[in-house]
Design a protein around this motif. Sequence first.
Motif, PDB file in Angstrom:
ATOM      1  N   THR A   1     -52.647  -7.883   7.777  1.00  0.00           N
ATOM      2  CA  THR A   1     -51.802  -6.680   7.809  1.00  0.00           C
ATOM      3  C   THR A   1     -50.478  -6.967   8.519  1.00  0.00           C
ATOM      4  O   THR A   1     -49.411  -6.514   8.083  1.00  0.00           O
ATOM      5  CB  THR A   1     -52.545  -5.527   8.504  1.00  0.00           C
ATOM      6  OG1 THR A   1     -53.792  -5.307   7.842  1.00  0.00           O
ATOM      7  CG2 THR A   1     -51.719  -4.254   8.476  1.00  0.00           C
ATOM      8  N   TYR A   2     -50.537  -7.709   9.624  1.00  0.00           N
ATOM      9  CA  TYR A   2     -49.318  -8.073  10.357  1.00  0.00           C
ATOM     10  C   TYR A   2     -48.387  -8.873   9.446  1.00  0.00           C
ATOM     11  O   TYR A   2     -47.177  -8.602   9.380  1.00  0.00           O
ATOM     12  CB  TYR A   2     -49.691  -8.891  11.594  1.00  0.00           C
ATOM     13  CG  TYR A   2     -48.513  -9.256  12.470  1.00  0.00           C
ATOM     14  CD1 TYR A   2     -48.130  -8.430  13.530  1.00  0.00           C
ATOM     15  CD2 TYR A   2     -47.777 -10.415  12.232  1.00  0.00           C
ATOM     16  CE1 TYR A   2     -47.047  -8.762  14.340  1.00  0.00           C
ATOM     17  CE2 TYR A   2     -46.703 -10.752  13.024  1.00  0.00           C
ATOM     18  CZ  TYR A   2     -46.330  -9.925  14.080  1.00  0.00           C
ATOM     19  OH  TYR A   2     -45.254 -10.259  14.870  1.00  0.00           O
ATOM     20  N   ALA A   3     -48.935  -9.878   8.739  1.00  0.00           N
ATOM     21  CA  ALA A   3     -48.106 -10.694   7.844  1.00  0.00           C
ATOM     22  C   ALA A   3     -47.522  -9.845   6.724  1.00  0.00           C
ATOM     23  O   ALA A   3     -46.360 -10.021   6.337  1.00  0.00           O
ATOM     24  CB  ALA A   3     -48.934 -11.841   7.272  1.00  0.00           C
TER      25      ALA A   3
ATOM     26  N   ALA B   1     -42.733  -7.305   4.412  1.00  0.00           N
ATOM     27  CA  ALA B   1     -42.157  -6.069   3.883  1.00  0.00           C
ATOM     28  C   ALA B   1     -40.871  -5.707   4.623  1.00  0.00           C
ATOM     29  O   ALA B   1     -39.886  -5.260   4.005  1.00  0.00           O
ATOM     30  CB  ALA B   1     -43.166  -4.941   3.978  1.00  0.00           C
ATOM     31  N   ARG B   2     -40.842  -5.887   5.953  1.00  0.00           N
ATOM     32  CA  ARG B   2     -39.628  -5.610   6.723  1.00  0.00           C
ATOM     33  C   ARG B   2     -38.501  -6.534   6.278  1.00  0.00           C
ATOM     34  O   ARG B   2     -37.348  -6.105   6.143  1.00  0.00           O
ATOM     35  CB  ARG B   2     -39.901  -5.786   8.220  1.00  0.00           C
ATOM     36  CG  ARG B   2     -40.795  -4.714   8.826  1.00  0.00           C
ATOM     37  CD  ARG B   2     -41.003  -4.964  10.310  1.00  0.00           C
ATOM     38  NE  ARG B   2     -39.758  -4.838  11.033  1.00  0.00           N
ATOM     39  CZ  ARG B   2     -39.272  -3.690  11.519  1.00  0.00           C
ATOM     40  NH1 ARG B   2     -39.954  -2.576  11.339  1.00  0.00           N
ATOM     41  NH2 ARG B   2     -38.142  -3.654  12.161  1.00  0.00           N
ATOM     42  N   ALA B   3     -38.837  -7.800   6.036  1.00  0.00           N
ATOM     43  CA  ALA B   3     -37.809  -8.737   5.570  1.00  0.00           C
ATOM     44  C   ALA B   3     -37.276  -8.312   4.201  1.00  0.00           C
ATOM     45  O   ALA B   3     -36.068  -8.408   3.932  1.00  0.00           O
ATOM     46  CB  ALA B   3     -38.389 -10.147   5.510  1.00  0.00           C
ATOM     47  N   GLU B   4     -38.161  -7.849   3.318  1.00  0.00           N
ATOM     48  CA  GLU B   4     -37.726  -7.374   2.000  1.00  0.00           C
ATOM     49  C   GLU B   4     -36.773  -6.193   2.142  1.00  0.00           C
ATOM     50  O   GLU B   4     -35.782  -6.075   1.412  1.00  0.00           O
ATOM     51  CB  GLU B   4     -38.951  -6.965   1.170  1.00  0.00           C
ATOM     52  CG  GLU B   4     -39.838  -8.105   0.737  1.00  0.00           C
ATOM     53  CD  GLU B   4     -39.319  -8.798  -0.509  1.00  0.00           C
ATOM     54  OE1 GLU B   4     -38.671  -8.146  -1.332  1.00  0.00           O
ATOM     55  OE2 GLU B   4     -39.538 -10.021  -0.636  1.00  0.00           O
ATOM     56  N   MET B   5     -37.080  -5.299   3.071  1.00  0.00           N
ATOM     57  CA  MET B   5     -36.249  -4.107   3.253  1.00  0.00           C
ATOM     58  C   MET B   5     -34.899  -4.467   3.866  1.00  0.00           C
ATOM     59  O   MET B   5     -33.856  -3.951   3.444  1.00  0.00           O
ATOM     60  CB  MET B   5     -36.991  -3.102   4.134  1.00  0.00           C
ATOM     61  CG  MET B   5     -36.233  -1.791   4.376  1.00  0.00           C
ATOM     62  SD  MET B   5     -37.079  -0.670   5.501  1.00  0.00           S
ATOM     63  CE  MET B   5     -36.926  -1.599   7.042  1.00  0.00           C
TER      64      MET B   5
ATOM     65  N   GLY C   1     -48.958  -2.394  15.030  1.00  0.00           N
ATOM     66  CA  GLY C   1     -48.315  -1.080  14.997  1.00  0.00           C
ATOM     67  C   GLY C   1     -46.821  -1.168  15.186  1.00  0.00           C
ATOM     68  O   GLY C   1     -46.062  -0.372  14.614  1.00  0.00           O
ATOM     69  N   ALA C   2     -46.343  -2.149  15.989  1.00  0.00           N
ATOM     70  CA  ALA C   2     -44.904  -2.295  16.209  1.00  0.00           C
ATOM     71  C   ALA C   2     -44.178  -2.655  14.925  1.00  0.00           C
ATOM     72  O   ALA C   2     -42.990  -2.318  14.760  1.00  0.00           O
ATOM     73  CB  ALA C   2     -44.661  -3.357  17.275  1.00  0.00           C
ATOM     74  N   GLN C   3     -44.846  -3.323  13.996  1.00  0.00           N
ATOM     75  CA  GLN C   3     -44.210  -3.709  12.739  1.00  0.00           C
ATOM     76  C   GLN C   3     -43.921  -2.496  11.845  1.00  0.00           C
ATOM     77  O   GLN C   3     -43.112  -2.586  10.919  1.00  0.00           O
ATOM     78  CB  GLN C   3     -45.102  -4.694  11.981  1.00  0.00           C
ATOM     79  CG  GLN C   3     -45.210  -6.071  12.615  1.00  0.00           C
ATOM     80  CD  GLN C   3     -43.901  -6.840  12.520  1.00  0.00           C
ATOM     81  OE1 GLN C   3     -43.112  -6.632  11.602  1.00  0.00           O
ATOM     82  NE2 GLN C   3     -43.654  -7.704  13.495  1.00  0.00           N
ATOM     83  N   LEU C   4     -44.571  -1.371  12.135  1.00  0.00           N
ATOM     84  CA  LEU C   4     -44.349  -0.175  11.319  1.00  0.00           C
ATOM     85  C   LEU C   4     -43.052   0.538  11.674  1.00  0.00           C
ATOM     86  O   LEU C   4     -42.596   1.411  10.923  1.00  0.00           O
ATOM     87  CB  LEU C   4     -45.520   0.803  11.481  1.00  0.00           C
ATOM     88  CG  LEU C   4     -46.850   0.400  10.813  1.00  0.00           C
ATOM     89  CD1 LEU C   4     -47.959   1.347  11.242  1.00  0.00           C
ATOM     90  CD2 LEU C   4     -46.690   0.424   9.297  1.00  0.00           C
ATOM     91  N   LEU C   5     -42.462   0.215  12.835  1.00  0.00           N
ATOM     92  CA  LEU C   5     -41.238   0.885  13.258  1.00  0.00           C
ATOM     93  C   LEU C   5     -40.132   0.623  12.254  1.00  0.00           C
ATOM     94  O   LEU C   5     -39.845  -0.513  11.889  1.00  0.00           O
ATOM     95  CB  LEU C   5     -40.822   0.400  14.651  1.00  0.00           C
ATOM     96  CG  LEU C   5     -41.812   0.689  15.791  1.00  0.00           C
ATOM     97  CD1 LEU C   5     -41.320   0.067  17.093  1.00  0.00           C
ATOM     98  CD2 LEU C   5     -42.007   2.192  15.948  1.00  0.00           C
ATOM     99  N   GLY C   6     -39.505   1.701  11.799  1.00  0.00           N
ATOM    100  CA  GLY C   6     -38.412   1.570  10.838  1.00  0.00           C
ATOM    101  C   GLY C   6     -38.845   1.638   9.393  1.00  0.00           C
ATOM    102  O   GLY C   6     -37.992   1.701   8.492  1.00  0.00           O
TER     103      GLY C   6
END
Length: 893
Positions: A39-41, A46-50, A71-76
């Motif tokens: 999930t972290y990966a 996904a953040r990099a894609e965005m 959970g921190a990866q969900l920010l933004g």
Amino acid sequence: MTERRSPDDLLRRVVADAARERRGKLTVFFGAAPGVGKTYAMLEVARAEMEREKRDVLVGVAETHGRYDTGAQLLGLQLLQKRKHHHRGVTVEEFDLDAALARRPQLLLVDELAHTNAEGSRHPKRWQDVEELLDAGIDVFTTMNVQHVESLNDVVARITGVRVRETVPDSVLERAHELKLVDLPPDDLLERLRDGKVYLGAQAQHAIDNFFKKGNLIALRELSLRHTAERVDAQMRDYRAAQGIEQTWAISDQLLVAVSPSPYSARLVRAARRMAGSLHARWFAVYVERPSARALSPPAAARLTQNLNLAEQLGAEVLTLSGEDPTRLLLDFARERNITKLIVGKPLARRLLDHLRPSLVDRLLRQSGDIDVYVTAGDPDEAEARVEAASPKSPPHVPSYAAAVLLPSLVTSLTLALFGRDQIPDVVMTYLLGIVLVASRLGFGASLLSAFVSVALFDFFFVPPFYTLAVADLRHATTFAVMFVVAAVISGLTQRIRNQAAAAQERELRTAALYALTRELASAASFESVVQAAARHLEKVFQAQISVYAPGPEGALSRRYASPTLGAPSERDLSIGQWVWTNGREAGLGTSTLPSAEALYLPLIASAGCVGVLGLAPQAPERLLELHQRRQVEAFASQLASAVERAQLGAAAERARREVEAEQLRSSLLSSVSHDLRTPLAVITGATGTVLQAGGTMPEGTRKELLGTVLEEAERLNRLIRNLLDMTRLESGAVKLKKEWVSLEEVVGSALGRLDSRLGTREVAVHLPTDAPLVPCDELLIELLLINLVENASKYGQGAIELRATFSPEAARVEVSDRGPGISEGEEERIFEKFHRSARAGSREGVGLGLAICRAIVNAHGGRISARSRDGGGATFQFTLPLGGTPPPTPIA
């Protein structure tokens, strides 16, 4: 080195590429166990894609399990609100598929691909939700562990001792755009467990002591690496094929697995799938149906269907072979398809007959030649084993066994009376005849019982010492053995013939039902008649309530047919039908999509795509689990789809024809009417303008002549408009016949009176019998018909006009004849078409509506009208009016 590919190969490649472009791309973050960081990966990528690609990213489901870093990866990232689902007083939150489809992001994150949805959801499994998202063109990121791969399910169970119930078909992973391995060494994963980064407290220690043993993690890691390696190799082979690189192997391995109703068969299917995946081989799942064998029980038929469905879901080509020798059928099929490896199940119990007759495995091993035979055993699922053990055995048929005892007793009485104890051969043959009768009528068990009773009675009454079961002469033991052998052979052969006859009758019924449906559909032209014909056959054959969904006039899917006993469609029915229509896949009863539905919904797939949805709600739902029933339903659906498509194409062709005719009619109307309207209007305008300009200075004679011209052209214009209106009213059906019994002489006289000014000095010869009967007709329309025919004769013919009427008991026949140029050959029918002008019309005025009006009037009366040329020149127009009914009595003066 590359090879030159054929145009067909290039076309297939282009079609496949186009299909992939329309479908969303699935990326699976794949791991060996929970906690490796999938999930972290996924969120990191996904953040990099965005951020880098500026893609519209939406998080549908992301299970952080309370981990801070995840959970921190969900920010933004934008989160999709979950759907609240209430079930048995408990509220659970589930992924909202409809909201995701409505939102249509470029990239959607859906964690835990193997998750089981709450009961009542559209799909039982989350991977089915993902399939629908991909079909809608949405890219999806998801995660899953190796233990959830369907073909590895039993392997993982043997390694860990835990059977995972949530699995994902291998075909879903095979269609994925990319498989990203998220790997973590077992020691690092165990350290994360101890640090509480996977599970907390006692739960973490429990996991370390059970599933997360180091040996288990090593084995699961190897499985995940091997599966990923197979995927990478598949990508390489796809690349080689796309670039036209020569194949490394001239002939590839192909596998065949023999499937049966046994609960052990599922493991064979999974083993075959793993072997096919590791060898990159095509594989087949084959069931051999023996017509002479007894029909499968409902539980066995259901297991067979489940096993074949599992094989198909895992990517096998499923076939059913029919014959008496399974060994020959399997090997013949294997050699025909160039099978290199054959997988069968190992017999778990040695039967007595196996010592006398080799088992299927023995025969395959001896006759397989260069085909490798793999024999494997397996443990059935616990639930299946319990069902197998609890399946009730058929109770013996008491009347049959009673008859098996009674008949030898009757034979004993008969032989004692006829032969006594001196003619032993005749007695034995009579006993054998009784055994044959029992075997041919009552079955195997009853025949063996009859043989036993016959031997006992023969020994008791005919073998010394009499009235005891002792045997003084051991030669009689041969007689006893022959009786038993004959009973067994005759009973076995008879049972085989019975089963073959039953199977042949069942096949004949299926074929006859399909033939009857096909024949009736062939004669159905409209959508409604096609659906009604198919529904009648489906209701009769499957004992089911039928519904058919198809797009309505506005294009929205609606129920177009339903069995009389079905009520109004519910919102659930419409939603299932819409889903099947949109996705082109079956759903409902007996499927993996909305299996709790009471009906089975199948897409009607024709050559141009889905043309509708067929719904079946059987009275006995278990019947649809039978393999033959399911295939027959699919055959019926295929025939219905073809017929519906044919009806739709026919309707489209008819609409196109009408549009062409309407366009031609419009053009003809404009060209004809515009000229005939302009001419009288121009004359009227010119004459009235001259009169107005001249004022009182115009001579009276000239003024009267001009006003007469205006009146004549106005009447001509009035006739033209009247003909147009009459034609329109007749074709639209606005004219209602007012039939009365009238005298044809009076109608002819009235018509000629109205034509008096236009006929002038032209002679009209009328020939009517003095005893002419009354005619049932609409007097005004028949008068208009005669006016048009006589006017046509006066306009285009020469000399006297003849009007003749004759009568028969069935009809009145009227002819209007003239002398003139006649009718050109081939125009006898076209002359009655709207706006058609024959060659004999020349430059005379007219738009070609008079004769079309005549035909419309005659057709409305149920008569016929025709035209022909006369000998010596001229034309004859003839029409008939039926004389049905009884005229009223003539009043006495």
